[in-house]
Design a protein around this motif. Structure first.
Motif, short mmCIF file in Angstrom:
data_model
loop_
_atom_site.label_atom_id
_atom_site.label_comp_id
_atom_site.label_asym_id
_atom_site.label_seq_id
_atom_site.Cartn_x
_atom_site.Cartn_y
_atom_site.Cartn_z
N LEU A 111 44.60 68.64 35.50
CA LEU A 111 44.50 66.93 35.72
C LEU A 111 44.95 67.10 37.42
CD1 LEU A 111 44.53 64.22 35.15
CD2 LEU A 111 46.80 64.29 34.14
N ARG A 112 45.90 67.55 37.73
CA ARG A 112 46.32 67.66 39.15
C ARG A 112 45.34 67.96 40.03
NH1 ARG A 112 51.87 70.08 36.76
NH2 ARG A 112 52.98 68.05 35.87
N SER A 113 44.72 69.13 39.62
CA SER A 113 43.60 69.72 40.44
C SER A 113 42.59 68.90 40.62
CB SER A 113 43.29 71.02 40.06
OG SER A 113 44.47 71.95 40.18
N SER A 114 42.13 68.20 39.50
CA SER A 114 41.08 67.46 39.52
C SER A 114 41.28 65.96 40.34
CB SER A 114 40.49 67.10 38.07
OG SER A 114 41.79 66.36 37.61
N ALA A 115 42.44 65.42 40.33
CA ALA A 115 42.75 64.51 41.12
C ALA A 115 42.86 64.65 42.49
CB ALA A 115 44.18 63.98 40.56
N GLU A 116 43.32 65.95 43.04
CA GLU A 116 43.37 66.27 44.52
C GLU A 116 41.64 66.83 44.82
OE1 GLU A 116 45.70 69.77 44.42
OE2 GLU A 116 47.49 68.71 43.97
N LYS A 151 50.97 58.44 36.01
CA LYS A 151 50.78 58.02 37.49
C LYS A 151 49.38 58.78 37.72
CE LYS A 151 52.05 59.18 42.35
NZ LYS A 151 52.95 59.67 43.19
N LEU A 152 48.64 59.54 37.20
CA LEU A 152 47.58 60.29 37.58
C LEU A 152 46.51 59.40 36.83
CD1 LEU A 152 48.24 63.96 37.74
CD2 LEU A 152 47.52 62.33 39.72
N SER A 153 46.94 58.72 35.44
CA SER A 153 46.10 57.97 34.96
C SER A 153 45.74 56.64 35.65
CB SER A 153 46.47 57.67 33.52
OG SER A 153 47.70 56.83 33.39
N LEU A 154 46.87 56.24 36.35
CA LEU A 154 46.63 54.94 37.32
C LEU A 154 45.75 55.30 38.44
CD1 LEU A 154 50.19 53.66 37.03
CD2 LEU A 154 48.23 52.52 36.31
N ASP A 155 45.74 56.55 38.96
CA ASP A 155 44.96 57.03 40.07
C ASP A 155 43.52 57.11 39.67
OD1 ASP A 155 44.62 58.47 42.48
OD2 ASP A 155 43.45 59.90 41.01
N LEU A 156 43.28 57.46 38.42
CA LEU A 156 41.86 57.45 37.91
C LEU A 156 41.19 56.06 37.62
CD1 LEU A 156 39.30 58.88 36.40
CD2 LEU A 156 40.56 58.61 34.15
N LEU A 157 42.40 55.19 36.99
CA LEU A 157 41.93 53.84 37.02
C LEU A 157 41.44 53.36 38.35
CD1 LEU A 157 42.03 51.89 34.43
CD2 LEU A 157 44.12 50.96 35.40
N ALA A 158 42.11 53.44 39.29
CA ALA A 158 41.70 52.96 40.58
C ALA A 158 40.25 53.49 41.19
CB ALA A 158 42.91 53.33 41.64
N GLU A 172 43.55 53.79 27.64
CA GLU A 172 43.93 54.16 26.38
C GLU A 172 45.25 55.11 26.58
OE1 GLU A 172 40.85 56.29 24.31
OE2 GLU A 172 41.81 55.16 22.31
N PHE A 173 45.21 56.07 27.76
CA PHE A 173 46.35 56.91 27.92
C PHE A 173 47.49 56.02 28.31
CE2 PHE A 173 49.05 59.56 30.44
CZ PHE A 173 49.07 60.76 29.51
N LEU A 174 47.49 54.91 28.95
CA LEU A 174 48.42 54.13 29.48
C LEU A 174 49.06 53.39 28.27
CD1 LEU A 174 47.29 52.91 32.83
CD2 LEU A 174 49.34 54.34 32.38
N SER A 175 48.26 53.02 27.32
CA SER A 175 48.64 52.34 26.14
C SER A 175 49.32 53.14 25.15
CB SER A 175 47.52 51.76 25.17
OG SER A 175 46.65 53.01 24.79
N LEU A 176 49.24 54.41 25.30
CA LEU A 176 50.29 55.58 24.56
C LEU A 176 51.19 55.73 25.13
CD1 LEU A 176 47.17 57.58 23.16
CD2 LEU A 176 48.42 56.04 21.72
N ALA A 177 51.25 56.00 26.63
CA ALA A 177 52.22 56.62 27.26
C ALA A 177 53.18 55.72 27.83
CB ALA A 177 51.79 57.25 28.71
N GLY A 178 52.68 54.28 27.87
CA GLY A 178 53.64 53.16 28.32
C GLY A 178 53.23 53.21 29.72
N LEU A 179 53.18 51.54 30.06
CA LEU A 179 53.01 51.26 31.56
C LEU A 179 54.16 50.62 32.25
CD1 LEU A 179 50.74 50.34 33.70
CD2 LEU A 179 50.44 48.21 32.57
N PRO A 180 54.47 51.25 33.37
CA PRO A 180 55.70 50.99 34.05
C PRO A 180 55.34 49.51 34.60
CG PRO A 180 55.00 53.25 34.64
CD PRO A 180 54.01 52.56 33.74
N PRO A 181 56.55 48.59 34.35
CA PRO A 181 56.30 47.21 35.00
C PRO A 181 55.70 46.82 36.34
CG PRO A 181 58.11 47.55 33.61
CD PRO A 181 57.85 48.90 33.89
N GLU A 182 55.99 47.94 37.24
CA GLU A 182 55.56 47.97 38.57
C GLU A 182 54.03 47.99 38.81
OE1 GLU A 182 57.53 51.89 38.12
OE2 GLU A 182 57.90 50.19 37.43
N ASN A 183 53.45 48.66 37.72
CA ASN A 183 52.05 48.95 37.99
C ASN A 183 50.94 48.12 37.24
OD1 ASN A 183 53.31 52.21 37.52
ND2 ASN A 183 52.21 51.40 39.49
#
Length: 214
Positions: A111-116, A151-158, A172-183
């Motif tokens: 996941l990290r390498s694919s984001a990079e 955080k990387l799911s938010l990166d994909l979202l953007a 869907e990932f964020l709905s399972l992991a939880g979304l931080p209020p700042e995002n």
């Protein structure tokens, strides 16, 4: 006589094998259960983790989509062993009940390498596979929520703009992991880009609800 070169953890042969198995096990619970009994998921996870450790991402990232797709398929199909319980809904597969090990570490590194490497396809596949772990109450799920995966799911979202399929995976990932209020704004922005997508609107609403926002 020259010594034989060590086999690469990921290459064309491994990728092709994973592709065939992935196509065979989709929608086939009995075959998937058989593959689990032969520890195929663990073996593929070990291959993926080994690749991320011994070689630069440029040498294996192209092939990684195939093992990741197979891992996601194996985790997506329900195990027929669940019928051994009086209440099959209480069944937790072996791969979800273990402590965090090669399975989750290999997917996280990918996941990290694919984001990079800006490979949104592989980033999406990795998140989709990791998302299956969050559907079970287990040490792996608790561990995953504390990593940089949200955080990387938010990166994909953007990055996904109006690519509905990838936006759905991230939400869907964020709905399972939880979304931080700042995002919250990132999710609202994604929902605004796809106003006609019912599934995007529903997932965005769920994420915002979890973050304490309407």
């Amino acid at each position: 006589k020259q010594p034989a070169r060590p086999t690469a953890p990921l290459g064309a042969a491994v990728a092709r094998g994973c592709e065939v198995l992935e196509q065979l096990c989709r929608g086939q619970e009995e075959l998937t259960t058989l593959l689990h009994r032969h520890h195929v998921l663990v073996a593929v996870g070990n291959r993926l983790l080994a690749a991320t450790k011994v070689a630069p991402s440029s040498s294996w990232l192209h092939f990684a989509a195939f093992p990741v797709s197979l891992m996601e398929a194996l985790m997506a199909e329900k195990d027929t062993d669940r019928f051994k319980l009086a209440d099959p809904e209480l069944f937790v597969p072996v791969w979800a009940s273990r402590k965090p090990e090669p399975l989750i570490e290999g997917l996280l590194r990918t996941l990290r390498s694919s984001a990079e490497g800006q490979s949104t396809l592989l980033q999406s596949l990795s998140l989709k596979a990791l998302g299956h772990l969050l559907r079970h109450h287990s040490p792996q799920a608790d561990f995953l929520r504390c990593t940089d995966a949200p955080k990387l799911s938010l990166d994909l979202l953007a990055r996904s703009a109006c690519d509905e399929e990838k936006v759905v995976v991230a939400l869907e990932f964020l709905s399972l992991a939880g979304l931080p209020p700042e995002n919250v704004k990132e999710v609202q922005s994604a929902a605004g880009r796809l106003p006609r997508s019912v599934v995007v609107q529903e997932l965005a609403a769920k994420c915002l609800q979890l973050a304490g926002k309407k």
